[in-house]
Design a protein around this motif. Structure first.
Motif, mmCIF file in Angstrom:
data_model
loop_
_atom_site.group_PDB
_atom_site.id
_atom_site.type_symbol
_atom_site.label_atom_id
_atom_site.label_comp_id
_atom_site.label_asym_id
_atom_site.label_seq_id
_atom_site.Cartn_x
_atom_site.Cartn_y
_atom_site.Cartn_z
ATOM 1 N N LEU B 240 -2.299 0.848 -4.947
ATOM 2 C CA LEU B 240 -2.711 -0.554 -4.981
ATOM 3 C C LEU B 240 -1.476 -1.447 -5.006
ATOM 4 C CD1 LEU B 240 -5.344 0.836 -5.523
ATOM 5 C CD2 LEU B 240 -5.775 -0.717 -7.438
ATOM 6 N N PRO B 241 -1.390 -2.373 -4.079
ATOM 7 C CA PRO B 241 -0.202 -3.230 -4.016
ATOM 8 C C PRO B 241 -0.202 -4.297 -5.117
ATOM 9 C CG PRO B 241 -1.754 -3.844 -2.313
ATOM 10 C CD PRO B 241 -2.334 -2.637 -2.989
ATOM 11 N N SER B 253 3.913 -3.154 -10.806
ATOM 12 C CA SER B 253 3.731 -3.726 -9.475
ATOM 13 C C SER B 253 2.809 -2.868 -8.624
ATOM 14 C CB SER B 253 5.073 -3.832 -8.743
ATOM 15 O OG SER B 253 6.103 -3.935 -9.646
ATOM 16 N N PHE B 254 2.820 -1.556 -8.895
ATOM 17 C CA PHE B 254 1.979 -0.669 -8.094
ATOM 18 C C PHE B 254 1.196 0.243 -9.014
ATOM 19 C CE2 PHE B 254 5.460 -1.796 -5.323
ATOM 20 C CZ PHE B 254 4.795 -2.149 -4.158
ATOM 21 N N ALA B 255 0.044 0.675 -8.527
ATOM 22 C CA ALA B 255 -0.753 1.611 -9.310
ATOM 23 C C ALA B 255 -1.446 2.571 -8.362
ATOM 24 C CB ALA B 255 -1.781 0.864 -10.140
ATOM 25 N N SER B 256 -1.686 3.798 -8.815
ATOM 26 C CA SER B 256 -2.364 4.773 -7.970
ATOM 27 C C SER B 256 -3.805 4.928 -8.410
ATOM 28 C CB SER B 256 -1.658 6.117 -8.037
ATOM 29 O OG SER B 256 -1.894 6.732 -9.278
ATOM 30 N N LEU B 257 -4.630 5.308 -7.462
ATOM 31 C CA LEU B 257 -6.060 5.443 -7.718
ATOM 32 C C LEU B 257 -6.573 6.540 -6.794
ATOM 33 C CD1 LEU B 257 -8.623 4.268 -9.093
ATOM 34 C CD2 LEU B 257 -8.775 2.651 -7.191
ATOM 35 N N ASP B 295 -8.802 -7.232 1.002
ATOM 36 C CA ASP B 295 -7.753 -8.241 1.213
ATOM 37 C C ASP B 295 -6.503 -7.641 1.858
ATOM 38 O OD1 ASP B 295 -9.432 -10.048 0.067
ATOM 39 O OD2 ASP B 295 -8.542 -9.857 -1.946
ATOM 40 N N GLY B 296 -6.717 -6.864 2.911
ATOM 41 C CA GLY B 296 -5.564 -6.296 3.627
ATOM 42 C C GLY B 296 -5.152 -4.935 3.118
ATOM 43 N N ALA B 297 -5.457 -4.569 1.886
ATOM 44 C CA ALA B 297 -5.122 -3.236 1.389
ATOM 45 C C ALA B 297 -6.254 -2.293 1.750
ATOM 46 C CB ALA B 297 -4.926 -3.279 -0.116
ATOM 47 N N ARG B 298 -5.896 -1.096 2.211
ATOM 48 C CA ARG B 298 -6.937 -0.136 2.606
ATOM 49 C C ARG B 298 -7.110 0.868 1.482
ATOM 50 N NH1 ARG B 298 -7.745 -0.368 8.099
ATOM 51 N NH2 ARG B 298 -8.184 1.855 8.358
ATOM 52 N N ALA B 322 -11.000 2.038 -15.773
ATOM 53 C CA ALA B 322 -9.624 1.556 -15.977
ATOM 54 C C ALA B 322 -8.677 2.713 -16.233
ATOM 55 C CB ALA B 322 -9.574 0.576 -17.145
ATOM 56 N N THR B 323 -9.173 3.799 -16.813
ATOM 57 C CA THR B 323 -8.292 4.938 -17.122
ATOM 58 C C THR B 323 -7.879 5.695 -15.864
ATOM 59 O OG1 THR B 323 -10.305 6.181 -17.554
ATOM 60 C CG2 THR B 323 -9.084 5.374 -19.490
ATOM 61 N N ASP B 324 -8.591 5.481 -14.780
ATOM 62 C CA ASP B 324 -8.210 6.162 -13.542
ATOM 63 C C ASP B 324 -7.111 5.426 -12.790
ATOM 64 O OD1 ASP B 324 -9.774 8.449 -13.620
ATOM 65 O OD2 ASP B 324 -11.554 7.321 -12.988
ATOM 66 N N LEU B 325 -6.805 4.251 -13.215
ATOM 67 C CA LEU B 325 -5.774 3.456 -12.565
ATOM 68 C C LEU B 325 -4.452 3.752 -13.257
ATOM 69 C CD1 LEU B 325 -5.809 1.327 -10.337
ATOM 70 C CD2 LEU B 325 -5.988 -0.411 -12.124
ATOM 71 N N HIS B 326 -3.509 4.336 -12.498
ATOM 72 C CA HIS B 326 -2.253 4.758 -13.115
ATOM 73 C C HIS B 326 -1.101 3.918 -12.617
ATOM 74 C CE1 HIS B 326 -4.364 8.130 -14.809
ATOM 75 N NE2 HIS B 326 -4.798 8.473 -13.607
ATOM 76 N N PRO B 327 -0.484 3.181 -13.528
ATOM 77 C CA PRO B 327 0.670 2.376 -13.125
ATOM 78 C C PRO B 327 1.797 3.294 -12.629
ATOM 79 C CG PRO B 327 0.008 1.917 -15.384
ATOM 80 C CD PRO B 327 -0.761 3.085 -14.946
ATOM 81 N N MET B 328 2.553 2.842 -11.621
ATOM 82 C CA MET B 328 3.631 3.649 -11.070
ATOM 83 C C MET B 328 4.981 3.040 -11.372
ATOM 84 S SD MET B 328 1.680 4.784 -7.602
ATOM 85 C CE MET B 328 3.049 4.422 -6.657
ATOM 86 N N GLU B 329 6.032 3.918 -11.318
ATOM 87 C CA GLU B 329 7.358 3.475 -11.749
ATOM 88 C C GLU B 329 8.005 2.496 -10.786
ATOM 89 O OE1 GLU B 329 9.661 6.913 -12.410
ATOM 90 O OE2 GLU B 329 9.052 7.088 -14.507
ATOM 91 N N ASP B 330 7.885 2.793 -9.507
ATOM 92 C CA ASP B 330 8.607 1.946 -8.541
ATOM 93 C C ASP B 330 7.792 1.830 -7.269
ATOM 94 O OD1 ASP B 330 8.758 4.313 -7.267
ATOM 95 O OD2 ASP B 330 10.861 4.656 -7.751
ATOM 96 N N ALA B 331 8.424 1.299 -6.283
ATOM 97 C CA ALA B 331 7.738 1.175 -5.006
ATOM 98 C C ALA B 331 7.565 2.540 -4.410
ATOM 99 C CB ALA B 331 8.510 0.224 -4.082
#
Lengths: 271, 331, 316
Positions: B240-241, B253-257, B295-298, B322-331
């Motif tokens: 997720l951007p 800034s980014f998170a994985s799902l 909104d442009g993100a696929r 919400a627990t499935d959304l994992h914040p990421m370290e960098d781009a």
């Protein structure tokens, strides 16, 4: 990749090929015929009769034996030297990376890439500058110089086929450098070295151009033949010797071909 | 005990940093995978362990002993090569017994050990054949037996299953795993196949451009990719951007799902939601893969095959915990 | 399998061999130096040294009165090399080498083409041997065989007499330049023997180049309506050219330096090789002999440079 090869060559191509091959082979076959001719004074064709007596005559000629012995000795020692030097060089060039590898390949090929007369006269004048008298060893030195490339070419081709991981695998399994050489490298390059050695032997046994400059008063078999060619003394003996030379050089070439036939493309394609 | 330790190890080839400041420690008895695309540095790391390469800087230990300057033939580490590297001039038995032969072990003893090793990889009685007479799968087993017969402390495997077809590969995966468990030897396994790494390894390191992107158990790496590269390479998780993260109230800034974690349904209590339109859909057997444009993100959704599939272009609501959304370290 | 057995002991440091092996492993440059040392000393110092010493001598001159070498730098020997008589020798040799190379290419091309495109399996191996054996068979025996053939009472005369074509031979021998009192003492004879002896060196490079021409290119050409002649001219020949040039290096160079063939079969006019031989031997003018050897070196240098630009070395 190449698709199915066409089956039938055009007739013109077949004829041209056959004629070309005949041109290459018939003169050599003629040597075998002349070895049995009864005519001694001229090169009369067809031979007036056939006889095997010249083999006995040649057999009892001490000068032929001396020349043959010298040639065999020179070829053996030159081949042994070339085997050592050519293998070392091939190992260095194919197993390591270093600056100037290309130059080494060029240096090895130079003695046969330049006309033989240049190698010959260069060695001769070097001997005279260094005041080295002509001897058995000056002949060997010249021969070994141009035999190195034959061994080198064969060894490099085979080294290229040993995948790099074979040597790593051997070391990985606990073999040190010497064991790896003995148990993995040598068995894999052995036949290529044997083939290279045979070709080097054939090359040395037949060499005349460099030898005329480095031999002094001694006669190798080719020098003996050259003298007979310039001033024929006993033609039938020359005929017999020519036939023997053909056979002695054919055997190692067939052997070398047999040893390298699957895999490395060229046993001696780069004479 | 630590089997292999890399402390800030770098290996440079000229200007190329094949391995760049790698830190890792592999435990004794572990099945460790090094995963990454070609040129990511994983194979160079393996070669550093085997002793075919020397580090430009940093320190390597194998079972507590410094490895720098120790030749491959003095390490109790053996390798299964990618091309198997069987000696073409030796019989299968002599290939397997090679390591024992150079150690000076007697003919009878090494013959017996080699035959046992061949039986262990299910090739009993193949000893008299030549490598050229075996199939790829059989050669692979011979390479395995040849390494294991030396009873190494660490076994290195360089893409050992790469050349096998799918069915054989799955069978070998199971066999390797059970072999490793019964022998208790530390296995270090290099692969570019994330499925292989996830299913076999106890822990894995994901490599990219000479560096370790993430190190962890398969579950950690799969469910919580640390970087975009890992999310993308290991299991096609959605990334997720920035603007979507903001909208969902995240600091990162980014998170994985993961696609499996998303449902096409209105948000129930406590769940997060996003809305968008269906961009594409494809049938994958057990699931349908539906890509939704937010909104442009696929964002890909793995929807159970039993659920209804919305038409392309239709508006949908995505919901996930919400627990499935994992914040990421960098781009 | 049972439990983890104790590892086999790692190889001990096996005495000197083990220590030496470790040393080489840690210092690969030392190993490289040991490998390269002997061949480099032999070829780089003994052989190249001799070559340079020879070339150096071409910058000395011979004292006309004493016949001794005057060890002072001079270009006098090169002036002597460019005298009319010597230039004649050079031009004669280069022209002969060029003609021999051309003729060899024409004779050899069909053989190489056949071997590359039509021979297969056992036939291909046989072809290879049929090329290798003449290539490697004794140089002197080959020359000797032609002495037998070209002799007045030899097979060629006999054969032409059988065909009632002796008049043709006589007419040819009556021609200026190429003729002479018999074939074995004419340029024609020299030419034939040169072609015979040095031609086999061209076959394998040409064959190798032709084998790299993909068959589908040839099919594509005929598919597009090319006649066989057009296909040959526009597709096969240009692609085979680097191989022809590569092969011609040997034929050209070997002809350029040969002094035995023209001595045994040919007119009394000298070729470069003979001139070198005579200058260093009977004439005792080593500087001039050395200057003469520079000629083939320069010509071959230019030839190799040109061949490299054409990409011929990839065909070797």
């Amino acid at each position: 990749m190449r698709s199915e090869k066409p089956n039938h060559a055009p007739l013109g191509l077949k004829i041209a090929t056959a004629a070309g091959l005949a041109f290459m082979h018939l003169p050599i076959l003629l040597i075998f015929l002349y070895a049995f001719t009864t005519e001694e004074k001229s090169y009369q064709f067809p031979p007036p009769g056939l006889t095997a007596q010249w083999f006995a005559v040649a057999w009892s000629r001490p000068d032929v034996w001396a020349a043959l012995t010298l040639s065999l000795k020179v070829a053996s020692i030159a081949t042994a030297t070339a085997l050592v030097l050519g293998t070392l060089c091939a190992a260095a060039v194919s197993q390591t990376r270093f600056f100037g590898r290309e130059a080494i390949s060029l240096l090895v090929i130079l003695p046969i890439a330049l006309p033989g007369i240049i190698t010959g006269i260069a060695l001769r004048s070097a001997f005279s500058i260094a005041e080295i008298p002509f001897s058995f060893w000056t002949i060997v030195l010249g021969h070994a110089t141009f035999c190195i490339v034959v061994v080198y070419n064969n060894a490099v081709a085979r080294f290229r086929r040993i995948s790099g991981s074979l040597i790593e695998a051997s070391m990985d399994l606990g073999a040190d450098g010497f064991q790896t050489f003995r148990y993995v490298i040598l068995p894999n390059i052995g036949t290529a070295l044997l083939a290279g050695g045979m070709l080097a032997f054939a090359l040395s046994f037949d060499e005349v151009i460099v030898t005329t400059f480095t031999a002094g008063q001694q006669s190798t078999l080719p020098i003996w033949m050259l003298e007979e060619l310039i001033r024929p003394r006993q033609r039938p003996v020359t005929n017999v010797v020519a036939m023997i030379v053909v056979i002695v050089t054919f055997l190692p070439i067939l052997g070398a071909y047999y040893l390298t036939r699957d895999g490395d493309k060229v046993a001696g394609a780069g004479k | 005990m630590t089997a292999v330790l890399f402390d800030n190890v770098s290996r440079h080839f000229g200007a190329v940093r094949a391995v760049d400041r790698v830190k890792l420690s592999i435990a004794e008895g572990e099945f460790f995978a090094m995963l990454g695309p070609s040129g990511s540095g994983k194979t160079t790391c393996l070669r550093l362990m085997a002793g075919f390469e020397q580090p430009t800087s940093g320190h390597i230990e194998i079972f507590g002993e410094t490895a720098e300057g120790v030749p491959p033939y003095r390490r109790s580490v053996n390798t299964v090569f990618q091309d198997y590297a069987l000696f073409p001039h030796l019989s299968i038995l002599d290939n397997v017994a090679y390591g024992l032969m150079v150690r000076g072990i007697g003919r009878e003893e090494r013959r017996k050990a080699a035959e046992d090793a061949l039986a262990m990889v299910k090739l009993p009685g193949y000893g008299e054949r030549r490598p050229g007479q075996l199939s790829g799968g059989q050669r692979q087993r011979v390479a395995l037996a040849r390494a294991l017969v030396n009873k190494p402390k660490v076994l290195l495997l360089d893409e050992p299953l790469g050349a096998l077809d799918l069915k054989l590969r799955e069978q070998m995966q199971e066999e390797l795993k059970s072999l490793q468990q019964s022998l208790g030897i530390t296995f270090v396994f290099v692969t570019h196949d994330q499925g292989e790494a996830l299913s076999m390894a106890d822990r894995l390191a994901v490599f990219n451009e000479g560096r370790i992107q993430q190190l962890g158990t398969p579950e950690e790496v799969y469910n919580r990719p640390k970087t975009r590269f890992v999310a993308d390479f290991v299991g096609s998780a959605n990334v997720l951007p920035v603007d979507l993260c903001r909208r969902l109230g995240l600091k990162a800034s980014f998170a994985s799902l993961r696609p499996e974690a998303v449902a096409i349904a209105p948000a129930s209590n406590g769940a997060l939601s996003l809305s968008g339109t269906v961009a594409s859909r494809s049938f994958l057997g057990a699931t349908n893969r539906i890509v939704v444009n937010v909104d442009g993100a696929r964002i890909a959704v793995a929807s159970p095959a039993a659920n209804a599939v919305p038409a392309i272009g239709s508006p949908v609501t995505l919901s996930f915990a919400a627990t499935d959304l994992h914040p990421m370290e960098d781009a | 399998m049972t439990t983890v057995a104790e590892s086999f002991p790692l190889p001990e440091r096996r005495g000197t061999a083990g220590r030496l092996s470790d040393f080489f492993w840690r210092h690969p440059h030392v190993l490289l130096a040991i490998l390269l040392g002997p061949p480099l000393i032999w070829l780089g110092i003994v052989y190249l040294g001799s070559l340079f010493a020879l070339l150096l001598q071409s910058f000395f001159s011979i004292d006309d009165f004493s016949g001794l070498i005057n060890y002072e730098f001079t270009l006098a020997t090169y002036r002597q090399l460019l005298s009319e008589a010597n230039l004649d020798i050079i031009i004669r040799t280069v022209a002969m080498a060029a003609l021999v190379t051309l003729a060899s290419a024409v004779i050899v091309f069909p053989i190489a083409y056949y071997a590359a495109r039509y021979a297969r399996g056992k036939g291909k191996a046989l072809f290879y041997l049929a090329v290798m054996l003449p290539l490697w068979s004794s140089y002197l025996v080959k020359v000797y065989a032609w002495k037998l053939i070209l002799a007045k009472e030899g097979i060629l005369t006999w054969f032409l007499a059988k065909l009632n074509l002796l008049w043709l031979l006589d007419a040819w021998l009556a021609l200026p330049i190429v003729g002479g009192s018999s074939l074995s003492i004419s340029y024609t004879g020299t030419f034939i023997v040169f072609v015979y002896v040095w031609m086999p060196f061209m076959i394998l490079p040409i064959q190798a180049a032709l084998e790299r021409v993909p068959a589908n290119l040839i099919e594509a050409s005929s598919d597009l309506g090319g006649t066989p002649a057009q296909t040959f001219r526009h597709v096969i020949f240009p692609l085979a050219l680097p191989g022809i040039v590569a092969g011609s290096i040997f034929t050209f160079s070997l002809t350029l330096g040969d002094y035995i063939i023209p001595q045994i079969i040919g007119s009394s006019r000298l070729f470069i090789g003979q001139a070198v031989y005579a200058q260093q031997g009977t004439a005792g003018n080593v500087p001039l002999a050395a200057a003469f050897t520079v000629v083939p070196i320069v010509i071959m240098g230019a030839y190799l440079w040109m061949a490299k630009r054409m990409g011929a070395f990839d065909a070797l």
